[in-house]
Design a protein around this motif. Structure first.
Motif, PDB file in Angstrom:
ATOM      1  N   GLY A  61      36.009  52.848  42.254  1.00  0.00           N
ATOM      2  CA  GLY A  61      36.695  53.739  41.333  1.00  0.00           C
ATOM      3  C   GLY A  61      36.264  53.548  39.897  1.00  0.00           C
ATOM      4  O   GLY A  61      35.083  53.596  39.553  1.00  0.00           O
ATOM      5  N   ARG A  62      37.257  53.277  39.026  1.00  0.00           N
ATOM      6  CA  ARG A  62      37.015  53.159  37.587  1.00  0.00           C
ATOM      7  C   ARG A  62      36.870  51.721  37.116  1.00  0.00           C
ATOM      8  O   ARG A  62      36.714  51.466  35.918  1.00  0.00           O
ATOM      9  CB  ARG A  62      38.157  53.849  36.837  1.00  0.00           C
ATOM     10  N   SER A  63      36.949  50.764  38.026  1.00  0.00           N
ATOM     11  CA  SER A  63      36.748  49.364  37.647  1.00  0.00           C
ATOM     12  C   SER A  63      35.260  49.077  37.441  1.00  0.00           C
ATOM     13  O   SER A  63      34.398  49.838  37.878  1.00  0.00           O
ATOM     14  CB  SER A  63      37.329  48.430  38.707  1.00  0.00           C
ATOM     15  N   ALA A  64      34.982  47.963  36.771  1.00  0.00           N
ATOM     16  CA  ALA A  64      33.602  47.623  36.426  1.00  0.00           C
ATOM     17  C   ALA A  64      32.731  47.466  37.667  1.00  0.00           C
ATOM     18  O   ALA A  64      33.147  46.877  38.662  1.00  0.00           O
ATOM     19  CB  ALA A  64      33.578  46.335  35.608  1.00  0.00           C
ATOM     20  N   GLN A  65      31.503  47.983  37.565  1.00  0.00           N
ATOM     21  CA  GLN A  65      30.566  47.922  38.693  1.00  0.00           C
ATOM     22  C   GLN A  65      29.721  46.649  38.601  1.00  0.00           C
ATOM     23  O   GLN A  65      28.493  46.691  38.452  1.00  0.00           O
ATOM     24  CB  GLN A  65      29.702  49.176  38.726  1.00  0.00           C
ATOM     25  N   VAL A  66      30.388  45.528  38.720  1.00  0.00           N
ATOM     26  CA  VAL A  66      29.682  44.243  38.693  1.00  0.00           C
ATOM     27  C   VAL A  66      28.920  44.040  39.995  1.00  0.00           C
ATOM     28  O   VAL A  66      29.256  44.612  41.034  1.00  0.00           O
ATOM     29  CB  VAL A  66      30.669  43.083  38.462  1.00  0.00           C
ATOM     30  N   TRP A  67      27.910  43.182  39.932  1.00  0.00           N
ATOM     31  CA  TRP A  67      27.057  43.012  41.108  1.00  0.00           C
ATOM     32  C   TRP A  67      27.578  41.952  42.064  1.00  0.00           C
ATOM     33  O   TRP A  67      27.173  41.889  43.235  1.00  0.00           O
ATOM     34  CB  TRP A  67      25.636  42.657  40.677  1.00  0.00           C
ATOM     35  N   ASP A  68      28.517  41.087  41.593  1.00  0.00           N
ATOM     36  CA  ASP A  68      28.949  39.969  42.429  1.00  0.00           C
ATOM     37  C   ASP A  68      30.472  39.937  42.573  1.00  0.00           C
ATOM     38  O   ASP A  68      31.187  40.744  41.981  1.00  0.00           O
ATOM     39  CB  ASP A  68      28.450  38.642  41.841  1.00  0.00           C
ATOM     40  N   GLY A  69      30.942  38.977  43.373  1.00  0.00           N
ATOM     41  CA  GLY A  69      32.372  38.792  43.551  1.00  0.00           C
ATOM     42  C   GLY A  69      33.018  39.738  44.540  1.00  0.00           C
ATOM     43  O   GLY A  69      34.240  39.910  44.532  1.00  0.00           O
ATOM     44  N   HIS A  70      32.231  40.346  45.406  1.00  0.00           N
ATOM     45  CA  HIS A  70      32.780  41.307  46.360  1.00  0.00           C
ATOM     46  C   HIS A  70      33.174  40.589  47.660  1.00  0.00           C
ATOM     47  O   HIS A  70      32.549  40.739  48.718  1.00  0.00           O
ATOM     48  CB  HIS A  70      31.778  42.428  46.610  1.00  0.00           C
ATOM     49  N   ASP A  71      34.221  39.775  47.533  1.00  0.00           N
ATOM     50  CA  ASP A  71      34.736  38.994  48.656  1.00  0.00           C
ATOM     51  C   ASP A  71      36.237  38.866  48.487  1.00  0.00           C
ATOM     52  O   ASP A  71      36.792  39.172  47.432  1.00  0.00           O
ATOM     53  CB  ASP A  71      34.077  37.609  48.683  1.00  0.00           C
ATOM     54  N   MET A  72      36.922  38.422  49.535  1.00  0.00           N
ATOM     55  CA  MET A  72      38.379  38.426  49.531  1.00  0.00           C
ATOM     56  C   MET A  72      38.991  37.483  48.499  1.00  0.00           C
ATOM     57  O   MET A  72      40.059  37.775  47.952  1.00  0.00           O
ATOM     58  CB  MET A  72      38.914  38.118  50.928  1.00  0.00           C
ATOM     59  N   ASP A  73      38.343  36.377  48.221  1.00  0.00           N
ATOM     60  CA  ASP A  73      38.877  35.473  47.202  1.00  0.00           C
ATOM     61  C   ASP A  73      38.920  36.164  45.841  1.00  0.00           C
ATOM     62  O   ASP A  73      39.935  36.110  45.119  1.00  0.00           O
ATOM     63  CB  ASP A  73      38.042  34.195  47.103  1.00  0.00           C
ATOM     64  N   HIS A  74      37.826  36.814  45.456  1.00  0.00           N
ATOM     65  CA  HIS A  74      37.801  37.526  44.178  1.00  0.00           C
ATOM     66  C   HIS A  74      38.756  38.717  44.193  1.00  0.00           C
ATOM     67  O   HIS A  74      39.435  38.985  43.192  1.00  0.00           O
ATOM     68  CB  HIS A  74      36.378  37.994  43.853  1.00  0.00           C
ATOM     69  N   TYR A  75      38.813  39.433  45.318  1.00  0.00           N
ATOM     70  CA  TYR A  75      39.745  40.562  45.413  1.00  0.00           C
ATOM     71  C   TYR A  75      41.173  40.092  45.156  1.00  0.00           C
ATOM     72  O   TYR A  75      41.923  40.710  44.395  1.00  0.00           O
ATOM     73  CB  TYR A  75      39.681  41.211  46.798  1.00  0.00           C
ATOM     74  N   ALA A  76      41.561  38.989  45.792  1.00  0.00           N
ATOM     75  CA  ALA A  76      42.919  38.465  45.626  1.00  0.00           C
ATOM     76  C   ALA A  76      43.159  38.006  44.195  1.00  0.00           C
ATOM     77  O   ALA A  76      44.239  38.239  43.619  1.00  0.00           O
ATOM     78  CB  ALA A  76      43.158  37.320  46.606  1.00  0.00           C
ATOM     79  N   ASP A  77      42.175  37.364  43.600  1.00  0.00           N
ATOM     80  CA  ASP A  77      42.317  36.893  42.222  1.00  0.00           C
ATOM     81  C   ASP A  77      42.423  38.061  41.241  1.00  0.00           C
ATOM     82  O   ASP A  77      43.135  37.974  40.230  1.00  0.00           O
ATOM     83  CB  ASP A  77      41.146  35.996  41.843  1.00  0.00           C
ATOM     84  N   ASP A  78      41.731  39.151  41.543  1.00  0.00           N
ATOM     85  CA  ASP A  78      41.823  40.341  40.690  1.00  0.00           C
ATOM     86  C   ASP A  78      43.230  40.942  40.754  1.00  0.00           C
ATOM     87  O   ASP A  78      43.763  41.408  39.743  1.00  0.00           O
ATOM     88  CB  ASP A  78      40.791  41.386  41.109  1.00  0.00           C
ATOM     89  N   VAL A  79      43.817  40.935  41.942  1.00  0.00           N
ATOM     90  CA  VAL A  79      45.207  41.391  42.085  1.00  0.00           C
ATOM     91  C   VAL A  79      46.122  40.525  41.233  1.00  0.00           C
ATOM     92  O   VAL A  79      46.993  41.029  40.503  1.00  0.00           O
ATOM     93  CB  VAL A  79      45.659  41.356  43.552  1.00  0.00           C
ATOM     94  N   ALA A  80      45.931  39.206  41.309  1.00  0.00           N
ATOM     95  CA  ALA A  80      46.747  38.283  40.518  1.00  0.00           C
ATOM     96  C   ALA A  80      46.617  38.568  39.028  1.00  0.00           C
ATOM     97  O   ALA A  80      47.598  38.461  38.275  1.00  0.00           O
ATOM     98  CB  ALA A  80      46.350  36.844  40.827  1.00  0.00           C
ATOM     99  N   ALA A  81      45.420  38.949  38.598  1.00  0.00           N
ATOM    100  CA  ALA A  81      45.216  39.264  37.177  1.00  0.00           C
ATOM    101  C   ALA A  81      46.047  40.471  36.758  1.00  0.00           C
ATOM    102  O   ALA A  81      46.639  40.489  35.667  1.00  0.00           O
ATOM    103  CB  ALA A  81      43.734  39.519  36.907  1.00  0.00           C
TER     104      ALA A  81
END
Length: 276
Positions: A61-81
């Motif tokens: 969507g409209r979130s940053a198109q970064v090249w890394d961090g596409h895993d469940m740990d990062h997904y969960a941490d992004d929710v926490a943010a």
């Protein structure tokens, strides 16, 4: 609407509608979509007096198109943010498909202090791919083929998914909605091919078994038995059995995309669970 920057510098887009002091319903979208996929639910719950929040996963969507961090740990941490940024307390977290995996992993990784209940809709847990411990899962070659098609011609691939199995439009007597199909396609094409390519591994190979076992909050598992994307028998019933406080609700004939295709039914059941 706004953005929050995560600890690793990624801008995450979110929607936040409704009274600040109202009960929060936090929605987590599926692959490769965005918060827009929850329109039918967000407008419904907003009209019921709730505060509704939804974010676009990193690379989507409209979130940053970064090249890394596409895993469940990062997904969960992004929710926490997002949760921390908004000061959300005692939310009901609702996840569809990949979003369901994100919900249960967020709860396991960040604790239940700020969560009251959770809902997994057509969700990927416990694990999708076939392994020795999950002999009835889908062969890895299925997901390898997904990645191949994303790399080769994701525009056509995304149209074919939406026009076919996602909403059950490939079934006899189905009545496809061109608007629904193209809205799915639009959301998919807004995101990053790299995020979507890597996300296939995240949703198919992550084992959520221990996450499910560790949850103590009430969790509603909603799944259609004609789900052609996340097969019913290897997902919904197994997740419900692993949960300490889980309830399985099965929808005969409903497809994977039932929050959109069968919004009236899904919304009513979600509301009953939230109020219960």
């Amino acid at each position: 609407m706004g953005y929050v920057t995560t600890k690793d510098g990624v801008e995450i887009f979110y929607k936040d509608w409704g009274p600040r002091d109202a009960q929060v319903i936090f929605f987590h979208h599926g692959w490769p979509l965005s918060a827009d996929d929850w329109d039918a639910q967000m407008l419904f719950f907003l009209a019921q007096g709730y505060r509704v929040v939804a974010h676009d996963r990193r690379g989507h969507g409209r979130s940053a198109q970064v090249w890394d961090g596409h895993d469940m740990d990062h997904y969960a941490d992004d929710v926490a943010a997002v949760v921390n940024h908004l000061g959300v307390q005692k939310a009901v977290h609702v996840g569809h498909s990949t979003g369901g995996g994100e919900v249960i992993h967020y709860v396991a990784r960040h604790g239940e202090d700020r969560v009251s209940k959770a809902v997994l809709i057509s969700a990927v847990p416990p694990i999708m791919v076939k392994t020795e411990k999950n002999p009835d899962g889908l062969p890895k070659e299925v997901f390898d083929n997904f990645q191949t098609q994303v790399a080769a011609n994701r525009a056509q691939f995304y149209y074919d998914i939406a026009a076919g199995p996602f909403y059950g439009y490939n079934r006899p007597n189905a009545k496809p909605s061109e608007g629904v199909i193209w809205n799915w396609w639009r959301q998919g094409m807004m995101g990053s091919a790299k995020a979507h390519h890597d996300g296939i591994v995240a949703f198919s190979q992550t084992d959520f078994t221990e996450d499910l076992k560790s949850a103590t909050i009430p969790v509603l598992v909603m799944h259609g038995d004609d789900d052609q994307i996340v097969p019913y028998a290897d997902s919904g019933p197994l997740s419900a059995k692993l949960l300490r406080n889980g309830t399985l609700k099965t929808y005969p004939g409903f497809p994977h995309g039932m929050p959109t295709s069968n919004a009236e039914t899904i919304n009513a059941d979600l509301l009953a669970f939230v109020r219960g």
